[in-house]
Write an enzyme that holds these catalytic residues in place. Structure first.
Site, PDB file in Angstrom:
ATOM      1  N   THR A   1       3.733  -4.800 -42.493  1.00 15.98           N
ATOM      2  CA  THR A   1       4.470  -6.035 -42.578  1.00 15.98           C
ATOM      3  C   THR A   1       4.942  -6.585 -41.237  1.00 15.98           C
ATOM      4  OG1 THR A   1       5.234  -5.357 -44.744  1.00 15.98           O
ATOM      5  CG2 THR A   1       6.367  -7.184 -43.784  1.00 15.98           C
TER       6      THR A   1
ATOM      7  N   GLY B   1       8.296  -2.251 -51.153  1.00 14.40           N
ATOM      8  CA  GLY B   1       8.433  -3.540 -51.805  1.00 14.40           C
ATOM      9  C   GLY B   1       8.964  -3.509 -53.219  1.00 14.40           C
TER      10      GLY B   1
END
Ligand code: ASP
Length: 292
Positions: free
Chosen positions: A162, A215
């Site tokens: 990310t 996540g």
């Protein structure tokens, strides 16, 4: 144009290994913050600057996003990205996008040219193709596998990817953007918070947030929007709100971090993980970049 002080922060993902040399990532982040600051000072909008900065992080190949992406369990590069313009509350996102160089460019196109927010899978690829976005023609040549180092060292369930960026522009508008290859060893079709507005990415007229970490836990906490709502409805400072939300994520078993800015120019970069690649322009004009 009013002369609001601009603010910028970015991250290259939670998770860093003590002893590893992150100087390339740190140099890259310092350079990107400086050029984002210059663009903002020259009057560029927050949404343009977060889009361009995340695209540059993707194409650096240094993080687990864009060119540095790791493949899923089936060997496919399925990427997620999202962005949000706080001044208009417009947003765009792609999930499980295959075959394109810049997932954040695809998310931006979703925001700019469609009435929708999120395109997924084959439909996302078809849409990106219709916008003539640059495709990945040769996966072996394109992907750098920035993940190789971290994936050899960390358990499969650990978060490692990310990139993200949040910004406040001279007009006082905020924006946030996030892009990822997701967690290592993810099964085909798995989508994390980075594609989900409110979970991994949020921007309104008071706060902009980009998250990184496991996540599933960030989705279940509506982490990004929760930071903003704790400020808006709970009277928290940005730092308190961010810490409380990461505390909630941690209580449920999730590790990770986030970057956030508010409309007053405050910036925070807290994490509850083994480091987080991160950089920001501080109020005194200096730029900091760290990994651990
Ligand atoms: N949040 C990302 C995801 O779950 C991974 C990460 O930030 O490392 O897909």
């Amino acid at each position: 144009m009013s002369a609001n002080r601009v603010t910028i922060a970015l991250h290259g993902g939670s998770g860093a290994t003590p002893g590893h040399d992150y100087s390339r990532e740190i140099d890259n982040m310092l350079r990107l913050v400086a050029s984002a600051r210059d663009r903002l000072d020259a009057g560029s909008s927050a949404i343009d600057v977060v889009t361009e900065t995340v695209a540059a992080l993707e194409s650096s190949g240094l993080y687990i996003a864009g060119r540095g992406a790791s493949p899923n369990l089936a060997g496919r590069y399925e990427l997620d990205a999202s962005l949000m313009d706080g001044s208009t509350r417009k947003a765009g996102a792609v999930a499980s996008l295959c075959g394109f160089r810049s997932p954040i460019a695809a998310a931006r196109a979703v925001m700019d040219v469609t009435p929708h927010v999120l395109y997924a899978g084959d439909g996302a690829a078809e849409f990106a193709g219709s916008q003539a976005l640059p495709a990945v023609l040769d996966e072996k040549a394109w992907y750098t596998e920035a993940c190789r180092f971290e994936s050899n060292r960390l358990p499969q369930s650990a978060p490692h990817g990310t990139v993200g960026c949040v910004a406040l522009d001279r007009r006082g508008n905020l924006a946030a953007a996030t892009s990822t290859a997701g967690v290592f060893g993810k099964p085909p079709g798995r989508v994390g918070d980075s594609a989900i507005i409110g979970a991994g990415t949020w921007a309104d007229d008071e706060v902009a947030v980009s998250c990184t970490g496991q996540g599933e836990f960030f989705i279940r906490s509506a982490a990004a929007v929760q930071v903003a709502h704790r400020v808006r409805f709970g009277g928290r400072t940005l730092a308190q709100a961010a810490d409380e939300v990461l505390g909630e994520v941690a209580e449920r078993g999730g590790a990770g971090g986030l970057i956030a800015v508010d409309s007053r120019g405050n910036v925070v970069m807290p994490f509850r993980s083994s480091g987080m690649k991160r950089a920001a322009l501080l109020a005194d004009g200096s730029i900091v970049a760290e990994a651990l």
